[in-house]
Each structure stands twice: as C-alpha cells, then as structure tokens.
Design a protein around this motif. Structure first.
Motif, PDB file in Angstrom:
ATOM      1  N   PHE A 116       0.822  -1.210   0.000  1.00 57.61           N
ATOM      2  CA  PHE A 116       0.000   0.000   0.000  1.00 57.61           C
ATOM      3  C   PHE A 116       0.857   1.262   0.000  1.00 57.61           C
ATOM      4  O   PHE A 116       0.505   2.256  -0.635  1.00 57.61           O
ATOM      5  N   SER A 117       1.977   1.214   0.713  1.00 59.52           N
ATOM      6  CA  SER A 117       2.853   2.396   0.709  1.00 59.52           C
ATOM      7  C   SER A 117       3.504   2.580  -0.653  1.00 59.52           C
ATOM      8  O   SER A 117       3.785   3.716  -1.064  1.00 59.52           O
ATOM      9  N   MET A 118       3.738   1.475  -1.397  1.00 63.07           N
ATOM     10  CA  MET A 118       4.262   1.612  -2.758  1.00 63.07           C
ATOM     11  C   MET A 118       3.250   2.331  -3.647  1.00 63.07           C
ATOM     12  O   MET A 118       3.615   3.218  -4.431  1.00 63.07           O
ATOM     13  N   GLU A 119       1.970   1.973  -3.518  1.00 56.83           N
ATOM     14  CA  GLU A 119       0.926   2.688  -4.265  1.00 56.83           C
ATOM     15  C   GLU A 119       0.950   4.175  -3.944  1.00 56.83           C
ATOM     16  O   GLU A 119       0.891   5.024  -4.837  1.00 56.83           O
ATOM     17  N   ALA A 120       0.997   4.483  -2.656  1.00 54.00           N
ATOM     18  CA  ALA A 120       0.948   5.888  -2.223  1.00 54.00           C
ATOM     19  C   ALA A 120       2.155   6.660  -2.745  1.00 54.00           C
ATOM     20  O   ALA A 120       2.022   7.811  -3.186  1.00 54.00           O
ATOM     21  N   ALA A 121       3.340   6.046  -2.691  1.00 53.35           N
ATOM     22  CA  ALA A 121       4.545   6.715  -3.181  1.00 53.35           C
ATOM     23  C   ALA A 121       4.431   6.977  -4.682  1.00 53.35           C
ATOM     24  O   ALA A 121       4.774   8.070  -5.170  1.00 53.35           O
ATOM     25  N   GLU A 122       3.937   5.992  -5.420  1.00 56.75           N
ATOM     26  CA  GLU A 122       3.800   6.154  -6.869  1.00 56.75           C
ATOM     27  C   GLU A 122       2.763   7.211  -7.230  1.00 56.75           C
ATOM     28  O   GLU A 122       2.856   7.850  -8.274  1.00 56.75           O
ATOM     29  N   GLU A 123       1.801   7.430  -6.339  1.00 57.54           N
ATOM     30  CA  GLU A 123       0.762   8.429  -6.587  1.00 57.54           C
ATOM     31  C   GLU A 123       1.130   9.814  -6.040  1.00 57.54           C
ATOM     32  O   GLU A 123       0.334  10.743  -6.128  1.00 57.54           O
ATOM     33  N   GLY A 124       2.314   9.944  -5.451  1.00 61.42           N
ATOM     34  CA  GLY A 124       2.755  11.247  -4.946  1.00 61.42           C
ATOM     35  C   GLY A 124       2.062  11.687  -3.685  1.00 61.42           C
ATOM     36  O   GLY A 124       1.907  12.897  -3.442  1.00 61.42           O
ATOM     37  N   LEU A 125       1.665  10.728  -2.832  1.00 60.19           N
ATOM     38  CA  LEU A 125       0.923  11.070  -1.619  1.00 60.19           C
ATOM     39  C   LEU A 125       1.818  11.266  -0.402  1.00 60.19           C
ATOM     40  O   LEU A 125       1.328  11.597   0.681  1.00 60.19           O
ATOM     41  N   GLN A 145      15.869  -0.042   4.686  1.00 69.69           N
ATOM     42  CA  GLN A 145      16.190   1.382   4.579  1.00 69.69           C
ATOM     43  C   GLN A 145      15.207   2.156   3.706  1.00 69.69           C
ATOM     44  O   GLN A 145      14.774   3.245   4.065  1.00 69.69           O
ATOM     45  N   SER A 146      14.860   1.608   2.559  1.00 70.58           N
ATOM     46  CA  SER A 146      14.036   2.381   1.616  1.00 70.58           C
ATOM     47  C   SER A 146      13.211   1.454   0.734  1.00 70.58           C
ATOM     48  O   SER A 146      13.447   1.368  -0.468  1.00 70.58           O
ATOM     49  N   PRO A 147      12.256   0.733   1.303  1.00 69.45           N
ATOM     50  CA  PRO A 147      11.467  -0.214   0.512  1.00 69.45           C
ATOM     51  C   PRO A 147      10.659   0.434  -0.597  1.00 69.45           C
ATOM     52  O   PRO A 147      10.324  -0.231  -1.581  1.00 69.45           O
ATOM     53  N   ASN A 148      10.338   1.717  -0.464  1.00 74.96           N
ATOM     54  CA  ASN A 148       9.579   2.420  -1.502  1.00 74.96           C
ATOM     55  C   ASN A 148      10.416   3.454  -2.243  1.00 74.96           C
ATOM     56  O   ASN A 148       9.873   4.313  -2.933  1.00 74.96           O
ATOM     57  N   GLY A 149      11.732   3.372  -2.102  1.00 75.60           N
ATOM     58  CA  GLY A 149      12.614   4.338  -2.744  1.00 75.60           C
ATOM     59  C   GLY A 149      13.277   5.244  -1.735  1.00 75.60           C
ATOM     60  O   GLY A 149      12.743   5.482  -0.644  1.00 75.60           O
ATOM     61  N   LEU A 348      14.932 -14.490   3.122  1.00 74.29           N
ATOM     62  CA  LEU A 348      13.559 -14.193   2.732  1.00 74.29           C
ATOM     63  C   LEU A 348      13.493 -13.660   1.303  1.00 74.29           C
ATOM     64  O   LEU A 348      14.411 -13.004   0.821  1.00 74.29           O
ATOM     65  N   LYS A 349      12.364 -13.936   0.639  1.00 74.95           N
ATOM     66  CA  LYS A 349      12.175 -13.540  -0.759  1.00 74.95           C
ATOM     67  C   LYS A 349      11.422 -12.202  -0.813  1.00 74.95           C
ATOM     68  O   LYS A 349      10.315 -12.099  -0.263  1.00 74.95           O
ATOM     69  N   PRO A 350      11.993 -11.211  -1.468  1.00 75.14           N
ATOM     70  CA  PRO A 350      11.266  -9.941  -1.621  1.00 75.14           C
ATOM     71  C   PRO A 350      10.143 -10.077  -2.643  1.00 75.14           C
ATOM     72  O   PRO A 350      10.137 -10.996  -3.468  1.00 75.14           O
ATOM     73  N   ILE A 351       9.193  -9.159  -2.566  1.00 71.23           N
ATOM     74  CA  ILE A 351       8.063  -9.145  -3.502  1.00 71.23           C
ATOM     75  C   ILE A 351       8.149  -7.889  -4.356  1.00 71.23           C
ATOM     76  O   ILE A 351       8.399  -6.792  -3.836  1.00 71.23           O
ATOM     77  N   ASP A 352       7.953  -8.042  -5.651  1.00 75.27           N
ATOM     78  CA  ASP A 352       7.954  -6.898  -6.561  1.00 75.27           C
ATOM     79  C   ASP A 352       6.583  -6.230  -6.480  1.00 75.27           C
ATOM     80  O   ASP A 352       5.671  -6.546  -7.255  1.00 75.27           O
ATOM     81  N   TRP A 353       6.438  -5.304  -5.525  1.00 77.13           N
ATOM     82  CA  TRP A 353       5.125  -4.699  -5.321  1.00 77.13           C
ATOM     83  C   TRP A 353       4.737  -3.751  -6.448  1.00 77.13           C
ATOM     84  O   TRP A 353       3.537  -3.560  -6.713  1.00 77.13           O
ATOM     85  N   SER A 354       5.709  -3.184  -7.131  1.00 78.16           N
ATOM     86  CA  SER A 354       5.363  -2.367  -8.307  1.00 78.16           C
ATOM     87  C   SER A 354       4.711  -3.246  -9.370  1.00 78.16           C
ATOM     88  O   SER A 354       3.719  -2.862 -10.000  1.00 78.16           O
ATOM     89  N   GLY A 355       5.290  -4.457  -9.573  1.00 79.44           N
ATOM     90  CA  GLY A 355       4.697  -5.395 -10.523  1.00 79.44           C
ATOM     91  C   GLY A 355       3.329  -5.863 -10.073  1.00 79.44           C
ATOM     92  O   GLY A 355       2.392  -5.973 -10.876  1.00 79.44           O
ATOM     93  N   VAL A 356       3.194  -6.153  -8.770  1.00 76.82           N
ATOM     94  CA  VAL A 356       1.904  -6.592  -8.226  1.00 76.82           C
ATOM     95  C   VAL A 356       0.853  -5.509  -8.429  1.00 76.82           C
ATOM     96  O   VAL A 356      -0.280  -5.792  -8.871  1.00 76.82           O
ATOM     97  N   ASN A 357       1.211  -4.273  -8.124  1.00 75.71           N
ATOM     98  CA  ASN A 357       0.237  -3.189  -8.252  1.00 75.71           C
ATOM     99  C   ASN A 357      -0.188  -2.977  -9.698  1.00 75.71           C
ATOM    100  O   ASN A 357      -1.356  -2.667  -9.968  1.00 75.71           O
TER     101      ASN A 357
END
Length: 373
Positions: A116-125, A145-149, A348-357
C-alpha cells in the motif's frame, strides 16, 4: 503694646499648628530614587514562563497494541518532543483511500504495509524525507532502509508469509510450497484473499511452481491455483478468521503472515510454522509522512524515535514488532515468533510490489472468478 505682642504670638502659633496638620500633596511626596528602583526590579525574580502547548501530530495506523505502543513509543515521544499524538485507525486500504480523497488531510504520519505504501509513493501522496534528520536509519538492516525508494520512509518492522500447519494431523512434514497441493489437505486449508498483503505471494508461488512469471503469464499461474480449490475451506480477509478456523478445527493448514502464528500456537499447541524450502516472502511495514503535513520535522523526529534501539527492543520484547535495528540482541525465547536475525532475513524472498500493483486489477478479476470461495 503688650496685648498686641501677645496677639501676634498667638496667630503665629496657630499658623504653625495648622501647617503641621495639613496632609501632604503629591508635590510634597518624597522623591523616588529611580536608580535604586531599577536595580531592585532587576533583582526581583521573573514571573515563571508558561510552557508552550504541545504540537498535535496525527498518526494513521492499524490500532493494534495501542496500550503497549503508548507505553513504549507515544508517551515517551510526547514527553521528549512536547507533542500530542492523535491516532486515526483502520485497515490499510481505508486509511490510504482517506488521504487519497482528502485534499487537505489532517494526517501527518501514516503506517502502511509495503504494497500500500508503494501505491501511495507512486501516486505522490508522501512527502520526501530528509535522511539527515533521521540518523537512526544508519542502524537498521539495508533491506529496510528504503522499501519504496530513497525519497520515502523506511520499514520499521518486517514479517514473513509462510505456512502454518497442525503437525498432529498430518503424516508427513510440510517443507515446501508445493505441499499445499497434497490431496491429504482436501477441504482442510485456507489461503489469504488476493486483496490482502499475503494474497499476491500465493499467485507468485503458483506461477513459480509451473515455471512462469505471473506478471507475464497469469493464466497458467491461476490454472495452478484453480487446482488448489478442492483443498480450500475458505479464503480469508483477516488473520483473526484464520485463527478461528484453526481453533475450531475447520482447517489444519494455511498460508499466513507470521504475526498470526502466536495466537494459533496458543490455541493449537501442535501447530508449526514453516519457512518453505523455496523461501518465505518478506513484507515490510513502513512509516511515511503525508504530503502537505505542517509538521514535517516533528514527523521525522517520530520516525527517528521509532527506529531507536530502545523502542525497537521494547516493541520486540512485547511481541509487537520484529526489530529492524541491527543493534537489538534477543535470546531464543525473546525471538520466538518474530522475524529476527540476519541469517533468516537474508533468506527471505522480496516481492515486486510495483509489478503486483500493475497487475492487481487483472489478478483480482481472475481471483474472484476462478479462486475465491
């Protein structure tokens, strides 16, 4: 002549007596020593200054463990920074939608799962953070450190998506994601809904098992999921539903995030947590500053405070959050039920949340038509 002198003496005496009895006017008041007055004024103690009102900081979060978080985080922060924390609570999607639709949201800081935070970051929120104001970032795991950039807030905790099963009810140990498709689990399993944080990893697992990238080929991935349906009792939206199904004996195996395991283990002592041999999935919970906040510096203070070794340790000991600080040292009992330790976290395996979104709309549609029950 003698009478005249006596009369004059009487008049003079009466005049003198009257003068002595006349009250003094302002003109006859004694002069004030202005230098002495000023000196006395400087020596007099100043009136005590009234403390400033605390700054209100609105924090959007889930509402879990509020009493413990007030003890470990909110109250110490309020005292140190002359702040007043005001909570707005709810699930990820509701709280994210609130800052989407409100042009002048009152929320300063928002806690969200990584997707959800990836969505918000991509939307400039989100506001971009000044990492110089958050020195405790230097003490957390690199992957947190910076999961959303780099411009946005860090993860303050992490968890795993893996498998929970009742070992007393199966003949063979569960070690792999592929075990979910075993026929002995027919009508004995639950998996998370696609709209939850743990839902998309199930699609990724299905794609991996048939050798496709589900972002490019969702048809084959969903065909594998359809083959899982005979085992499913229900797809769940809340971890409490999963706990209830285990407790009531409706299921003996499920896909879950690790924070649900403690409650299940308490109800079903033979329950076991599995990090599948292919790897459990890592999920981060993030902390960010909402775009337009009037309290950006205080919000950065809260992020820094939350990442401190003291807060990270306190929350770990109370089993609120798994720590991301590399300086938190836990023994085996303290670490039980937490995602803790460099060796585990590295696996642990990371998830490509940008791809998921990007794929979410298509996946939700297929899930609702083919999988959900």
């Amino acid at each position: 002549m003698k009478k005249f002198l006596i009369l004059m003496m009487t008049v003079c005496m009466m005049t003198f007596l009257l003068a002595g009895c006349t009250p003094k006017s302002e003109d006859t008041a004694p002069a004030v020593n202005e230098d002495a007055s000023a000196e006395a004024s400087e020596e007099a103690p100043a009136t005590e200054e009234v403390g400033s009102e605390p700054v209100e900081l609105v924090v959007s979060t889930w509402g879990y463990n509020e009493d413990l978080l007030r003890k470990n985080v909110f109250e110490p922060f309020e005292k140190e920074f002359n702040a007043k924390i005001v909570l707005e609570t709810g699930n990820n999607s509701d709280r994210l939608n609130k800052i989407r639709v409100m042009e002048n949201s009152s929320v300063d800081v928002i806690f969200l799962a990584e997707s959800f935070s990836m969505e918000a970051a991509e939307e400039g929120l989100f506001e971009k953070i000044d990492r110089n104001n958050i020195p405790n970032l230097a003490n957390i795991y690199d992957i947190a450190q910076s999961p959303n950039g780099a411009d946005y807030g860090p993860a303050y905790t992490l968890n795993r998506t893996g498998i929970i099963y009742d070992s007393a009810m199966v003949d063979h140990e569960v070690t792999s994601w592929s075990d979910l498709w075993r026929p002995e689990f027919e009508n004995n399993m639950s998996i998370p809904e696609i709209t939850t944080t743990a839902g998309p990893p199930v699609v990724i697992v299905a794609g991996n098992l048939v050798g496709v990238n589900p972002f490019d080929n969702s048809d084959d991935a969903f065909a594998k999921l359809v083959a899982l349906k005979p085992n499913l009792v229900k797809t769940y939206s809340r971890s409490s539903e999963l706990v209830n199904m285990f407790t009531q004996g409706e299921i003996i195996i499920g896909v879950a995030q690790d924070f649900a395991f403690g409650s299940i283990k308490e109800a079903v002592p033979t329950a076991e947590w599995v990090n599948p041999e292919e790897g459990a999935f890592v999920n981060f919970n993030t902390i960010n500053i909402v775009k337009g906040s009037d309290n950006k510096e205080l919000a950065e203070d809260l992020i820094n405070f939350w990442l401190s070794d003291e807060v990270q340790l306190a929350n770990a000991l109370d089993k609120i959050d798994s720590p991301v600080s590399v300086n938190v040292d836990l023994d085996e009992e303290q670490a039980a039920g937490l995602t803790y330790g460099q060796e585990l976290i590295s696996a642990l395996k990371p998830i490509d949340w940008s791809g998921v979104n990007a794929a979410k709309a298509e996946w939700i549609d297929k899930w609702n038509r083919e999988v959900s029950n």
